[in-house]
Design a protein around this motif. Structure first.
Motif, PDB file in Angstrom:
ATOM      1  N   LEU A  60     -23.486 -37.849  10.682  1.00  0.00           N
ATOM      2  CA  LEU A  60     -22.284 -38.420  11.282  1.00  0.00           C
ATOM      3  C   LEU A  60     -21.772 -37.538  12.416  1.00  0.00           C
ATOM      4  O   LEU A  60     -21.322 -38.035  13.456  1.00  0.00           O
ATOM      5  CB  LEU A  60     -21.191 -38.590  10.220  1.00  0.00           C
ATOM      6  N   ALA A  61     -21.845 -36.206  12.232  1.00  0.00           N
ATOM      7  CA  ALA A  61     -21.409 -35.280  13.277  1.00  0.00           C
ATOM      8  C   ALA A  61     -22.314 -35.392  14.500  1.00  0.00           C
ATOM      9  O   ALA A  61     -21.850 -35.358  15.647  1.00  0.00           O
ATOM     10  CB  ALA A  61     -21.415 -33.848  12.740  1.00  0.00           C
ATOM     11  N   PHE A  62     -23.619 -35.545  14.258  1.00  0.00           N
ATOM     12  CA  PHE A  62     -24.575 -35.688  15.368  1.00  0.00           C
ATOM     13  C   PHE A  62     -24.253 -36.928  16.195  1.00  0.00           C
ATOM     14  O   PHE A  62     -24.196 -36.879  17.427  1.00  0.00           O
ATOM     15  CB  PHE A  62     -26.016 -35.806  14.833  1.00  0.00           C
ATOM     16  N   THR A  63     -24.061 -38.051  15.502  1.00  0.00           N
ATOM     17  CA  THR A  63     -23.848 -39.317  16.212  1.00  0.00           C
ATOM     18  C   THR A  63     -22.477 -39.361  16.885  1.00  0.00           C
ATOM     19  O   THR A  63     -22.330 -39.965  17.953  1.00  0.00           O
ATOM     20  CB  THR A  63     -24.008 -40.512  15.251  1.00  0.00           C
ATOM     21  N   ALA A  64     -21.484 -38.723  16.276  1.00  0.00           N
ATOM     22  CA  ALA A  64     -20.148 -38.695  16.878  1.00  0.00           C
ATOM     23  C   ALA A  64     -20.184 -37.972  18.215  1.00  0.00           C
ATOM     24  O   ALA A  64     -19.605 -38.437  19.208  1.00  0.00           O
ATOM     25  CB  ALA A  64     -19.155 -38.007  15.934  1.00  0.00           C
ATOM     26  N   ALA A  91      -7.652 -27.725  15.381  1.00  0.00           N
ATOM     27  CA  ALA A  91      -6.468 -28.572  15.512  1.00  0.00           C
ATOM     28  C   ALA A  91      -6.602 -29.586  16.657  1.00  0.00           C
ATOM     29  O   ALA A  91      -6.064 -30.678  16.603  1.00  0.00           O
ATOM     30  CB  ALA A  91      -5.237 -27.704  15.732  1.00  0.00           C
ATOM     31  N   SER A  92      -7.323 -29.212  17.708  1.00  0.00           N
ATOM     32  CA  SER A  92      -7.444 -30.086  18.870  1.00  0.00           C
ATOM     33  C   SER A  92      -8.305 -31.304  18.550  1.00  0.00           C
ATOM     34  O   SER A  92      -9.198 -31.254  17.706  1.00  0.00           O
ATOM     35  CB  SER A  92      -8.062 -29.310  20.039  1.00  0.00           C
ATOM     36  N   LYS A  93      -8.038 -32.411  19.246  1.00  0.00           N
ATOM     37  CA  LYS A  93      -8.801 -33.636  19.039  1.00  0.00           C
ATOM     38  C   LYS A  93      -9.474 -34.117  20.324  1.00  0.00           C
ATOM     39  O   LYS A  93     -10.166 -35.130  20.321  1.00  0.00           O
ATOM     40  CB  LYS A  93      -7.875 -34.745  18.517  1.00  0.00           C
ATOM     41  N   ASP A  94      -9.261 -33.398  21.415  1.00  0.00           N
ATOM     42  CA  ASP A  94      -9.769 -33.849  22.703  1.00  0.00           C
ATOM     43  C   ASP A  94     -10.563 -32.736  23.383  1.00  0.00           C
ATOM     44  O   ASP A  94     -10.594 -31.589  22.918  1.00  0.00           O
ATOM     45  CB  ASP A  94      -8.602 -34.280  23.591  1.00  0.00           C
ATOM     46  N   TRP A  95     -11.197 -33.073  24.491  1.00  0.00           N
ATOM     47  CA  TRP A  95     -12.007 -32.118  25.239  1.00  0.00           C
ATOM     48  C   TRP A  95     -11.149 -30.961  25.742  1.00  0.00           C
ATOM     49  O   TRP A  95     -10.023 -31.147  26.181  1.00  0.00           O
ATOM     50  CB  TRP A  95     -12.668 -32.803  26.426  1.00  0.00           C
ATOM     51  N   GLU A  96     -11.725 -29.761  25.690  1.00  0.00           N
ATOM     52  CA  GLU A  96     -11.096 -28.571  26.248  1.00  0.00           C
ATOM     53  C   GLU A  96     -12.105 -27.895  27.170  1.00  0.00           C
ATOM     54  O   GLU A  96     -13.313 -27.936  26.920  1.00  0.00           O
ATOM     55  CB  GLU A  96     -10.666 -27.605  25.140  1.00  0.00           C
ATOM     56  N   ILE A  97     -11.611 -27.281  28.245  1.00  0.00           N
ATOM     57  CA  ILE A  97     -12.509 -26.650  29.222  1.00  0.00           C
ATOM     58  C   ILE A  97     -12.146 -25.185  29.383  1.00  0.00           C
ATOM     59  O   ILE A  97     -10.971 -24.829  29.473  1.00  0.00           O
ATOM     60  CB  ILE A  97     -12.406 -27.352  30.598  1.00  0.00           C
ATOM     61  N   GLU A  98     -13.165 -24.325  29.394  1.00  0.00           N
ATOM     62  CA  GLU A  98     -12.948 -22.911  29.682  1.00  0.00           C
ATOM     63  C   GLU A  98     -14.164 -22.365  30.421  1.00  0.00           C
ATOM     64  O   GLU A  98     -15.258 -22.946  30.371  1.00  0.00           O
ATOM     65  CB  GLU A  98     -12.691 -22.107  28.410  1.00  0.00           C
ATOM     66  N   THR A  99     -13.980 -21.256  31.112  1.00  0.00           N
ATOM     67  CA  THR A  99     -15.078 -20.620  31.833  1.00  0.00           C
ATOM     68  C   THR A  99     -15.540 -19.398  31.054  1.00  0.00           C
ATOM     69  O   THR A  99     -14.746 -18.524  30.713  1.00  0.00           O
ATOM     70  CB  THR A  99     -14.638 -20.188  33.246  1.00  0.00           C
ATOM     71  N   PRO A 101     -14.100 -31.201  19.897  1.00  0.00           N
ATOM     72  CA  PRO A 101     -14.008 -30.880  18.471  1.00  0.00           C
ATOM     73  C   PRO A 101     -14.801 -31.880  17.616  1.00  0.00           C
ATOM     74  O   PRO A 101     -14.490 -33.066  17.594  1.00  0.00           O
ATOM     75  CB  PRO A 101     -12.508 -30.972  18.174  1.00  0.00           C
ATOM     76  N   VAL A 102     -15.857 -31.391  16.948  1.00  0.00           N
ATOM     77  CA  VAL A 102     -16.642 -32.202  16.013  1.00  0.00           C
ATOM     78  C   VAL A 102     -16.955 -31.307  14.810  1.00  0.00           C
ATOM     79  O   VAL A 102     -17.882 -30.501  14.868  1.00  0.00           O
ATOM     80  CB  VAL A 102     -17.964 -32.711  16.630  1.00  0.00           C
ATOM     81  N   PRO A 103     -16.173 -31.395  13.737  1.00  0.00           N
ATOM     82  CA  PRO A 103     -16.386 -30.530  12.572  1.00  0.00           C
ATOM     83  C   PRO A 103     -17.825 -30.585  12.067  1.00  0.00           C
ATOM     84  O   PRO A 103     -18.421 -31.658  11.942  1.00  0.00           O
ATOM     85  CB  PRO A 103     -15.416 -31.106  11.528  1.00  0.00           C
ATOM     86  N   TYR A 104     -18.381 -29.388  11.801  1.00  0.00           N
ATOM     87  CA  TYR A 104     -19.777 -29.304  11.336  1.00  0.00           C
ATOM     88  C   TYR A 104     -19.987 -28.007  10.597  1.00  0.00           C
ATOM     89  O   TYR A 104     -19.424 -26.961  10.962  1.00  0.00           O
ATOM     90  CB  TYR A 104     -20.742 -29.373  12.536  1.00  0.00           C
ATOM     91  N   ASP A 105     -20.809 -28.072   9.559  1.00  0.00           N
ATOM     92  CA  ASP A 105     -21.194 -26.869   8.838  1.00  0.00           C
ATOM     93  C   ASP A 105     -22.546 -27.117   8.190  1.00  0.00           C
ATOM     94  O   ASP A 105     -22.827 -28.235   7.723  1.00  0.00           O
ATOM     95  CB  ASP A 105     -20.152 -26.513   7.766  1.00  0.00           C
ATOM     96  N   MET A 143     -21.605 -26.773  30.679  1.00  0.00           N
ATOM     97  CA  MET A 143     -22.096 -26.857  29.305  1.00  0.00           C
ATOM     98  C   MET A 143     -21.231 -27.854  28.535  1.00  0.00           C
ATOM     99  O   MET A 143     -20.033 -27.645  28.352  1.00  0.00           O
ATOM    100  CB  MET A 143     -22.012 -25.475  28.640  1.00  0.00           C
ATOM    101  N   VAL A 144     -21.855 -28.936  28.093  1.00  0.00           N
ATOM    102  CA  VAL A 144     -21.146 -29.958  27.315  1.00  0.00           C
ATOM    103  C   VAL A 144     -21.533 -29.749  25.856  1.00  0.00           C
ATOM    104  O   VAL A 144     -22.705 -29.881  25.483  1.00  0.00           O
ATOM    105  CB  VAL A 144     -21.518 -31.373  27.789  1.00  0.00           C
ATOM    106  N   THR A 145     -20.556 -29.404  25.027  1.00  0.00           N
ATOM    107  CA  THR A 145     -20.861 -28.957  23.672  1.00  0.00           C
ATOM    108  C   THR A 145     -19.772 -29.370  22.698  1.00  0.00           C
ATOM    109  O   THR A 145     -18.811 -30.061  23.057  1.00  0.00           O
ATOM    110  CB  THR A 145     -21.048 -27.429  23.667  1.00  0.00           C
ATOM    111  N   ALA A 146     -19.927 -28.939  21.444  1.00  0.00           N
ATOM    112  CA  ALA A 146     -18.955 -29.273  20.404  1.00  0.00           C
ATOM    113  C   ALA A 146     -18.369 -28.007  19.810  1.00  0.00           C
ATOM    114  O   ALA A 146     -19.069 -27.007  19.634  1.00  0.00           O
ATOM    115  CB  ALA A 146     -19.612 -30.099  19.300  1.00  0.00           C
ATOM    116  N   ARG A 147     -17.081 -28.055  19.540  1.00  0.00           N
ATOM    117  CA  ARG A 147     -16.440 -26.976  18.786  1.00  0.00           C
ATOM    118  C   ARG A 147     -16.473 -27.414  17.324  1.00  0.00           C
ATOM    119  O   ARG A 147     -15.812 -28.375  16.950  1.00  0.00           O
ATOM    120  CB  ARG A 147     -14.999 -26.773  19.260  1.00  0.00           C
TER     121      ARG A 147
END
Length: 290
Positions: free
Chosen positions: A79-83, A47-55, A65-69, A37-41
């Motif tokens: 901008l969040a969509f395109t980022a 605080a993180s700026k890079d990809w993180e992986i968990e099961t 991490p792509v801030p969205y509300d 699953m490739v997604t956005a936090r």
């Protein structure tokens, strides 16, 4: 199969929000497939700026991490969509896979979906959760000619590059077909309810009521979801106002978050039902909803 599942706003039961992708993906895992699953936090304070992986339930979840509300302006949301679209394609292509499953909204999820599909030479299945751009155009959120033209072109491009398209309702599937996609390659897979989740002990229900003095043993009507413009939660305030005249013992509880949370609260105050038979609470994890 190894499935690359693209969903910008993937949520687990421990988070607030819809869990369709989680339920679909974990069942794919149960069927013997490997799911990434490739997604956005979307946490605004992440605080993180890079990809993180968990099961999660056997699903390999890759978080960016792509801030969205929902309360953000349409431009900031775009901008969040395109980022995410820009970064997810290159990342997901490195995972390899046998099929790409891209689910909207936003429609921009098709950009990394098509990129991965072409780079790996594998088919893409595109899932339509809302008819974009038909929906934002109808609501006036997308109201300038150039934007409409670009969005419609992106929609047709997404369908053109899809081996199959999944719609969540007959109406959505009809919209896909109106855009020129073949009916024989369009599949309707509606949302459903996992009734087992609601098999909870009576004691939990009693505890829920005990924490809310206003509820007691009264009947309860609940809305749990997004307070966005499209959701029209304000209509529930009107219903509560009418119900107050008929039977004031029936209580209403609206739970969630979104751009119109404060507007709904203000409307309830103006209607004289807030704190009487209409109550509001902030979003809670999906696992607590039952």
């Amino acid at each position: 199969m190894k499935i690359i599942y693209l969903h910008q706003y993937f949520t687990t039961p421990g988070m607030s929000g819809g869990t369709r992708s989680y339920e679909m993906a974990r069942r794919m895992v149960d069927a013997g497939h490997e799911v990434h699953m490739v997604t956005a936090r979307s946490d605004l304070d992440c605080a993180s700026k890079d990809w993180e992986i968990e099961t999660v339930s056997g699903i390999q979840v890759h978080w960016l991490p792509v801030p969205y509300d929902n309360a953000m302006s349409y431009f900031r949301r775009l901008l969040a969509f395109t980022a995410f679209a820009r970064k997810a394609g290159d990342y997901a292509a490195r995972l390899n896979g046998d099929v790409v499953f891209a689910t909207s909204t936003p429609l921009t999820i098709c950009i990394p979906g098509v990129k991965v599909s072409r780079k790996l030479g594998v088919p893409m299945v595109f899932e339509v959760r809302d008819l974009w751009p038909e929906l934002p155009i109808a609501m006036g959120a997308l109201n300038f000619p150039f934007g409409k033209a670009v969005a419609k072109k992106l929609e047709r491009w997404a369908y053109k590059n899809s081996a199959r398209v999944v719609g969540l309702s007959p109406g959505m599937c009809e919209g896909v077909e109106r855009a020129g996609f073949p009916a024989e390659k369009t599949v309707c897979i509606p949302n459903s309810s996992d009734v087992e989740l609601f098999s909870v002990p009576d004691s939990e229900g009693h505890a829920f009521r005990a924490k809310r003095e206003w509820l007691g043993t009264n009947k309860l009507v609940i809305y749990a979801g997004t307070f966005g413009r499209i959701n029209g939660v304000g209509a529930l305030v009107d219903i509560a106002a009418e119900m107050k005249k008929l039977d004031s013992s029936v209580k209403f509880l609206a739970v969630g978050r979104g751009a119109e949370f404060d507007l709904v609260e203000e409307k309830a105050r103006e209607k004289g039902v807030l704190g009487g038979n209409f109550f509001m609470e902030k979003a809670i994890p999906k696992s607590e909803i039952p």
